[in-house]
Design an enzyme around this catalytic site. Structure first.
Site, PDB file in Angstrom:
ATOM      1  N   CYS A 122      -3.823  -0.284   7.946  1.00 25.70           N
ATOM      2  CA  CYS A 122      -2.394  -0.014   8.109  1.00 25.70           C
ATOM      3  C   CYS A 122      -2.057   0.444   9.524  1.00 25.70           C
ATOM      4  CB  CYS A 122      -1.938   1.017   7.092  1.00 25.70           C
ATOM      5  SG  CYS A 122      -2.359   0.550   5.412  1.00 25.70           S
ATOM      6  N   HIS A 258       4.300   4.019   9.337  1.00 25.30           N
ATOM      7  CA  HIS A 258       3.782   3.030   8.390  1.00 25.30           C
ATOM      8  C   HIS A 258       4.429   3.301   7.031  1.00 25.30           C
ATOM      9  CE1 HIS A 258       1.372   0.889   5.632  1.00 25.30           C
ATOM     10  NE2 HIS A 258       0.650   1.923   5.244  1.00 25.30           N
ATOM     11  N   ASN A 289       4.287  -1.243   0.196  1.00 28.39           N
ATOM     12  CA  ASN A 289       3.354  -0.989   1.296  1.00 28.39           C
ATOM     13  C   ASN A 289       2.726  -2.316   1.691  1.00 28.39           C
ATOM     14  OD1 ASN A 289       1.047  -0.472   2.815  1.00 28.39           O
ATOM     15  ND2 ASN A 289       0.479   1.364   1.655  1.00 28.39           N
TER      16      ASN A 289
END
EC number: 2.3.1.180
Lengths: 333, 82
Positions: A122, A258, A289
């Site tokens: 990520c 993020h 996500n």
């Protein structure tokens, strides 16, 4: 000793354009609830997620990247032939050789641009952005495309009630190019391999292939440990990145962390004591996500909706499996 | 100076009030964080980090799951505080 000519590029680098691609299929929490014992209310209260996008067979890692990149190139006002580097960050492209970046570079019409994939979970987008900046300032490319792309639905265990609702698919891309002014600050980054068990693929492909494990590998995480690290340790990293850029929270217009989980975002904002005027990206609500894709996707949406504008100063921070992290301050395209 | 049991409960009550909006008087030794006080697993992490700062104690991730009640947390802090 022969004298080697030094390489020199632009004085600075900046993000010139951004583009995103979200798969056509929108998946509400109701679909997730078909395979886990949970509730829409529980999912929303623990993650903020209402819907996410899942890619079809045709929406491959390459296809989504090409769509997002085309928009970023148009937004930057350059042509594909001017691109000298293509960096793709992904953990969900299942054909590892050759790098998918080469196919993307070719199909976009670049002139044999240097192309490679990176794996930094990520944090991958900010890792890629940092590499791109280096390439431009050092002179090995004038324009570099940085792509974060994931099909995390392929790596989701739909029977795991702690993660089934979390992940989504998509691609986000930026064009980075030369600048006469600093527009990408110093990157504060690093890794904590001693915490590698915190977020990981359940088993190696080889164990699945040999039949030792019947269940296809998926991404799993220790929720509380991730939350603590993401909120409290990453707030320190975000603050360091601000300090390294010579800025204070008051100088910020936008915060794009993020998009892991809205609860992490809320707690980070509180811990960082960001002023009210700072716009906070909350794309996770409708995108889930998307790992490496989440920051450019959130950036694209904030600019598209007018919540952020070109020239705004944005703090970006990626963090995830590794554990790895990277934060910097950028001027929005 | 080490905090007493009463001080720890009062401190936890302030923290739970701040994080979950629960009235301080509801935070009693026998109360379960999740079942009685509406502190979910993520808020529990925030409670733990705030308690670490307030009472100068380290509460590792692996110990957090054993802190089911306010009493469990108070005993842990009493035993481990610096």
């Amino acid at each position: 000793m022969s004298k080697i000519k030094p390489s020199r590029g632009a004085p600075y680098a900046r993000i010139l354009g951004v583009g995103g691609y979200r798969p056509t299929r929108v998946v509400p929490n109701e679909v997730i609830l078909e395979t886990i014992d949970s509730s829409d209310e529980w999912i929303r209260s623990r993650s903020g997620i209402e819907t996410r996008h899942w890619a079809s067979d045709e929406e491959t890692v390459a296809a989504m990247s090409i769509e997002a990149s085309g928009k970023a190139i148009a937004d930057a006002g350059i042509s594909a032939e001017q691109i000298g580097g293509v960096i793709v960050s992904t953990v969900s492209h299942f054909k590892q050789t050759p790098a998918v970046a080469t196919e993307i570079a070719d199909k976009l019409g670049t002139a044999k641009a240097a192309a490679f994939d990176i794996s930094a979970g990520c944090a991958g987008f900010v890792y890629g952005l940092t590499l791109a900046k280096g390439m431009i300032v050092e002179g090995s490319a004038e324009y570099v495309l940085v792509i974060g792309v994931e099909r995390l639905s392929d790596l989701t265990d739909l029977e795991d009630r702690a993660t089934a609702f979390l992940f989504g698919d998509g691609a986000g891309a930026v064009v980075v190019g030369p600048s006469q002014e600093p527009a990408i600050g110093p990157t504060v980054w690093g890794s904590e391999g001693d915490k590698s068990e915190t977020i990981k693929q359940t088993v190696p492909w080889t164990e699945y292939r040999s039949g030792e494990v019947a269940k296809f590998p998926a991404i799993t995480q220790e929720g509380q440990a991730v939350f603590r690290w993401a909120v409290f340790e990453m707030a320190k990293v975000a603050k360091e990145a601000l300090d390294a850029s010579g800025l204070s929270p008051d100088d910020l217009d936008v915060f794009i962390p993020h998009q892991a989980n809205e609860r992490i975002i809320d707690s980070m904002v509180k811990t960082l004591k960001l002023p009210e005027h700072v716009t906070v990206a909350r794309d996770v609500r409708t995108t889930g996500n998307t790992s490496a894709a989440s920051i450019p996707l959130a950036m694209e949406r904030l600019l598209a909706t007018g919540e952020a504008k070109s020239g705004d100063t944005a703090l970006v921070i990626g963090f995830g499996a590794g554990l790895v992290y990277a934060a910097t301050v950028v001027t929005l395209p | 100076m080490a905090a007493t049991q009463e001080e720890i409960v009062a401190g936890l009550a302030d923290i739970v009030n701040e994080i979950a909006g629960i009235p301080v008087e509801d935070v009693q030794l026998d109360k379960s964080f999740t079942d009685d006080l509406d502190v979910d697993s993520l808020s529990m992490v925030e409670v733990v980090v705030a308690a670490e700062e307030r009472f100068d104690v380290k509460i590792p991730d692996e110990d957090v799951k054993n802190l089911k009640t306010v009493g469990d947390a108070t005993d842990y802090i009493l035993k481990h505080q610096g």
